[in-house]
Design a protein around this motif. Structure first.
Motif, short mmCIF file in Angstrom:
data_model
loop_
_atom_site.label_atom_id
_atom_site.label_comp_id
_atom_site.label_asym_id
_atom_site.label_seq_id
_atom_site.Cartn_x
_atom_site.Cartn_y
_atom_site.Cartn_z
N HIS A 81 0.87 -1.18 0.00
CA HIS A 81 0.00 0.00 0.00
C HIS A 81 0.91 1.23 0.00
O HIS A 81 1.55 1.53 1.01
N GLU A 125 1.19 3.81 2.84
CA GLU A 125 1.74 3.36 4.12
C GLU A 125 3.26 3.28 3.98
O GLU A 125 3.86 2.21 4.00
N ARG A 131 -2.77 4.63 -1.97
CA ARG A 131 -2.82 3.29 -1.41
C ARG A 131 -2.66 2.25 -2.53
O ARG A 131 -1.91 1.29 -2.43
N HIS A 134 2.73 -3.21 6.88
CA HIS A 134 1.66 -2.23 6.65
C HIS A 134 1.53 -1.32 7.87
O HIS A 134 2.08 -1.61 8.92
N SER A 135 0.77 -0.24 7.70
CA SER A 135 0.45 0.59 8.86
C SER A 135 -0.97 1.08 8.70
O SER A 135 -1.48 1.19 7.58
ZN LIG Z 1 -1.95 -1.73 4.22
#
Ligand SMILES: [Zn+2]
Length: 338
Positions: free
Chosen positions: A61, A64, A113, A183-184
């Motif tokens: 993403h 992120e 994203r 991820h975040s």
């Molecule tokens: Zn993510």
């Protein structure tokens, strides 16, 4: 970030101790509005296809960004250490590490994203959820104007195809594989998710996941992570790691594969610095330099543990049937019977 990765690539390709230990590749180029964005990979250690493999990815993403930065930081430290640390050189004789720090370079550069085709790469595989998914968020095929768009399910996007090919080339025959995708997002805690995303049923390798979790909890009782099946949050259509798991299970049923996702809780950064809510990437990334550095430091412990756990994987991946049953029962209690 692409420049930082190119710099690491040059460091590897120079004549020196890294040249024989590390392999730097451009897996593919994503073309977006006439410009080419490379996807880089770094492979360190054993070339024996059977040997255990740790597979690290970031930046799936694009927004992120901290995920790609963390992957870069772990890679940089590993390369710097490999030059002088004989114990690490020894470790890599028996295991392999693959790092693809930035899977979605277009998303990263354009603060999106999704990739350049507006596809959510995390939801782009042909796996369909068999239990109920949340509307839209769980992946959909209505319109690419709405987030979480899955794209064409009969064809992986270029980024996922590159990931797929590298994964099966480096891990397809390994006896034991752990992947971790950075991820975040929302939440106060750092979470480690394991499959499934497409179903609430217990994941096939849950006993091994439980054995590894027990080992981690005992070794690092003060670690920061909440470890749980993804299905405890919400279910997804098209989850790429469910797909890799099912594919590997079909082609190499004996292999032990744990696909992990690290979801770094971003609310803690926002709470300490509410102004970052107003920046485009502020919900997903630490915006202060010292907080980014702290994030790097925070996860080195997990990385180091995973390398050692792969080297000594027989302890948790090759369980005697009675012990495996005990881990099954304990995992059911821990994760599925609340
Ligand atoms: Zn993510």
């Amino acid at each position: 970030m692409l420049d930082d990765l190119k710099k690491l690539g040059r460091m590897v390709d120079q004549d020196g101790p890294l040249k024989n230990l590390v392999h730097f590749e451009t897996l593919n180029q994503v073309v977006y509005k006439g410009e080419a964005y490379p996807i880089f990979s770094f492979t360190i250690g054993s070339e024996n296809p059977l040997h255990p493999t740790l597979f690290i990815t970031g930046g799936v993403h694009g927004l992120e960004r901290v995920g790609a930065q963390l992957a870069w930081s772990l890679l940089k430290t590993t390369l710097d250490r490999l030059i002088w640390d004989k114990s690490l050189q020894e470790l890599f004789k028996n295991i392999r590490l693959v790092v693809i720090p930035l899977v979605n370079p277009v998303g990263y550069n354009k603060f999106k994203r999704c990739n350049g085709n507006d596809v959510d790469l995390m939801r782009n595989s042909p796996v369909r959820a068999i239990d109920k998914t949340p509307f839209l968020l769980g992946g959909h095929r209505y319109s690419k104007k709405i987030p979480w768009f899955q794209g064409d399910l009969n064809q992986l996007e270029v980024e996922n195809k590159a990931l797929y090919d590298k994964f099966f080339q480096s891990c397809g025959k390994s006896t034991c594989v752990v992947s971790i995708d950075f991820h975040s997002g929302f939440g106060m805690k750092d979470r480690i998710w394991f499959p499934f995303s497409y179903s609430k049923k217990p994941y096939d390798r849950m006993p091994e996941m439980n054995a590894l979790t027990v080992l981690f909890n005992e070794t690092h009782p003060y670690h920061v992570y909440k470890i749980e099946p993804q299905s405890q949050g919400y279910l997804l259509n098209g989850d790429i790691w469910d797909y890799f798991f099912l594919e590997l299970k079909a082609s190499n049923p004996e292999s032990i594969y744990l696909p992990l996702t690290l979801e770094m809780g971003s609310w803690a950064w926002v709470r300490k610095n509410p102004l970052q809510l107003f920046s485009k990437q502020g919900m997903f990334n630490p915006t202060k330099e010292h907080r980014l550095k702290r994030t790097y430091r925070r996860h080195h412990l997990l990385f180091d543990f995973l390398l050692k756990a792969l080297y000594s994987n027989s302890v948790w991946s090759n369980l005697d049937p009675n012990i495996r049953q005990k881990h099954f029962n304990s995992g059911m209690e821990r994760w599925y019977e609340q």
